[in-house]
Write a protein that holds these residues in place. Structure first.
Motif: not given
Lengths: 265, 269
Positions: A53-59, B44-51, B57-59
């Motif tokens: 669901h995402t491309d990056s975790i903390a960069g 999960w806070g880091a995974a949601f960063a920028g989205r 579902f939201d953070l």
């Protein structure tokens, strides 16, 4: 014979005994190796699901995250293989007075307590964890130099020293608390942080888990050596942390040992 | 009927006393679980960063889900019931129940209920301490029907949890050592029960498959009702499936008990 050689001989004898025992109870060995493998799989699955669901975790991208996870699991499996059983038994031995047996052995009590048992299932899975590191490095197209590999191995060693020291500090609390069961659980709670990139920590979390407790640098420093080469701050920082925490563990263990009063303690 | 209920009421009260002896153990465990919650919030806070959303579902919804899961782990999970049952069989302590007019399953269930009442209450302490720091990150849906549906779902989840642990404990009739199997199954249960990540983040085919398994109803299902991850239709269907799994697991437990007792040899007093 030097003291180091003597301790190595004692360790080799303990290792031989543990391996023989594992071969006697092969079914048990297979089940526990599978247990560790499954739990490693759980961590891997978490990474895979998040990166669906995402491309990056903390960069950090997926392959970099796998490299970090593999490094964290490698250190943890080495701890499980070399030291976990001995330290787990320490709590029980202090309570029931069986620590007497170790006091009578010819060598450092802390060494004897820590290396009494070897868990081959943990060591087998450290090979799997190393496989994950190699896979991730391949995905990233990394071609580490021999120097980088040697530094990576040295930092994994430092990580192992830190993990060992933190677990020893938790378990040695048994000398004061009588039962260290809940405290050992704390060690496993802290391990979770070692699977996350340092950049994910901000504010109070950064102060606690990056600077006060060495749970983040322990895996990030070796992983960064493969990714970015030699970074003096990370390398010297981890080595310093390792020396500091080992010193603390030695101090606390020996302070605790003074309180030990055989079966009545 | 009332006399029978009285027996299990006594077992419940004994279980309550036994669990209160270990209140500090539960409290320490609860305190350390806050570290786990902190790790979840950071990851999960880091995974949601920028989205804004991950998997629809939201953070805040995601963090609410994990906080609910943590509470449910202390309220309805089987902790070491399988090990206790296994020890009673291995050490022959179970023999006393074979000679008395008491149902071993109900006896153990009463003790389980008491233990979860204590651990469920004690986890509220660390959660209350953490509340000022996490309340901004929580977002419960606030639809009354969810609370009404969650009550039977939680009762059935506790039954699924306990009955699976009970069945593992009964395996001691066949195997001397079950601890490895138990920890192995814990990994499977943790993933398919939604404790590691919300199951709706799995690929659709895998999510649908997980929905048919009993593990889904151990933890994910009540948490998903309470945190708004599933709607009314899916909740109704889920309750029916969950009840079906409870019946099947109870039948399995009874079959294991009857067959296991045939293998059991009671020696000594």
């Amino acid at each position: 014979m030097s003291a180091v050689a003597q301790h190595l001989r004692v360790w080799a004898a303990s290792a031989r005994y543990s391996l023989t025992r594992a071969l006697m109870f092969r079914g048990d060995f297979i089940i526990w190796a599978l247990v560790e493998l499954f739990w490693m799989g759980v961590n891997l699955l978490l990474v895979e699901v998040i990166y669906r669901h995402t491309d990056s975790i903390a960069g950090w991208n997926r392959a970099e995250m796998l490299l970090l996870l593999g490094t964290s699991l490698l250190i943890q499996r080495l701890l499980m293989g070399f030291f976990w059983s001995g330290l787990y038994d320490l709590g029980r031995n202090v309570r029931n007075g069986h620590l007497d047996f170790f006091l009578a052995q010819p060598g450092s009590v802390m060494f004897m307590v820590s290396t009494r048992k070897l868990d081959p299932d943990g060591l087998v899975n450290s090979v799997v964890a190393l496989g994950l590191v190699i896979y991730a490095a391949g995905e990233l197209g990394l071609r580490p130099t021999p120097g980088q590999l040697a530094l990576y191995a040295a930092l994994v060693g430092c990580g192992l020293v830190i993990h060992y020291s933190v677990l020893m500090l938790s378990t040695a609390s048994v000398f004061w608390l009588t039962s260290a069961q809940g405290v050992e659980g704390g060690y496993f709670s802290l391990i979770e942080f070692s699977r996350m990139p340092r950049e994910a920590f901000r504010g109070a979390a950064e102060v606690i888990f990056v600077w006060l407790l060495p749970v983040v640098v322990v895996s990030n420093a070796p992983a960064r050596v493969l990714l970015y080469g030699f970074e003096p701050a990370w390398v010297l920082g981890l080595a310093g942390f390792a020396a500091l925490w080992l010193g603390l563990a030695v101090l606390v263990f020996h302070r605790g040992l003074r309180r030990y009063a055989s079966a009545s303690s | 009927m009332l006399r029978a209920a009285g027996k299990y009421r006594q077992a419940f009260l004994l279980g309550l006393q036994g669990s209160l002896v270990y209140r500090w153990n539960f409290a320490v465990r609860g305190f350390f679980s806050l570290f786990h919650l902190a790790a979840v919030f950071i990851l999960w806070g880091a995974a949601f960063a920028g989205r804004d959303q991950v998997g629809g579902f939201d953070l805040r919804q995601t963090l609410t889900y994990f906080t609910t899961i943590l509470f449910l782990q202390f309220l309805i999970s089987a902790f070491n019931e399988d090990y206790q049952i296994s020890e009673e069989i291995r050490q022959g302590l179970i023999n006393q129940f074979l000679l008395k007019p008491i149902n071993y399953f109900l006896y153990r269930l009463s003790i389980f209920a008491a233990a979860r009442l204590v651990s469920g209450a004690l986890i509220l302490l660390p959660l209350a301490a953490a509340y000022p720091f996490i309340h901004d990150a929580l977002a419960f849906p606030g639809e009354p029907w969810r609370l009404a549906a969650a009550v039977p779902a939680l009762v059935l989840s506790a039954l699924v949890q306990f009955t699976i642990a009970y069945c593992f404990g009964l395996l001691t009739f066949w195997f001397l050592e079950i601890q490895g199997l138990v920890v192995l199954s814990m990994a499977v249960e943790a993933v398919l029960g939604g404790q590691i990540f919300p199951l709706d983040l799995l690929p659709p085919a895998l999510h649908e498959t997980a929905r048919l398994l009993p593990f889904y109803y151990q933890m994910y299902f009540p948490a998903a009702i309470l945190t708004g991850r599933i709607g009314p239709a899916e909740t109704a269907e889920g309750l029916a499936l969950q009840a079906g799994w409870v019946v099947l697991l109870l039948l399995l437990a009874q079959a294991l008990w009857v067959r296991g007792l045939r293998r059991h040899t009671a020696v000594g007093g």
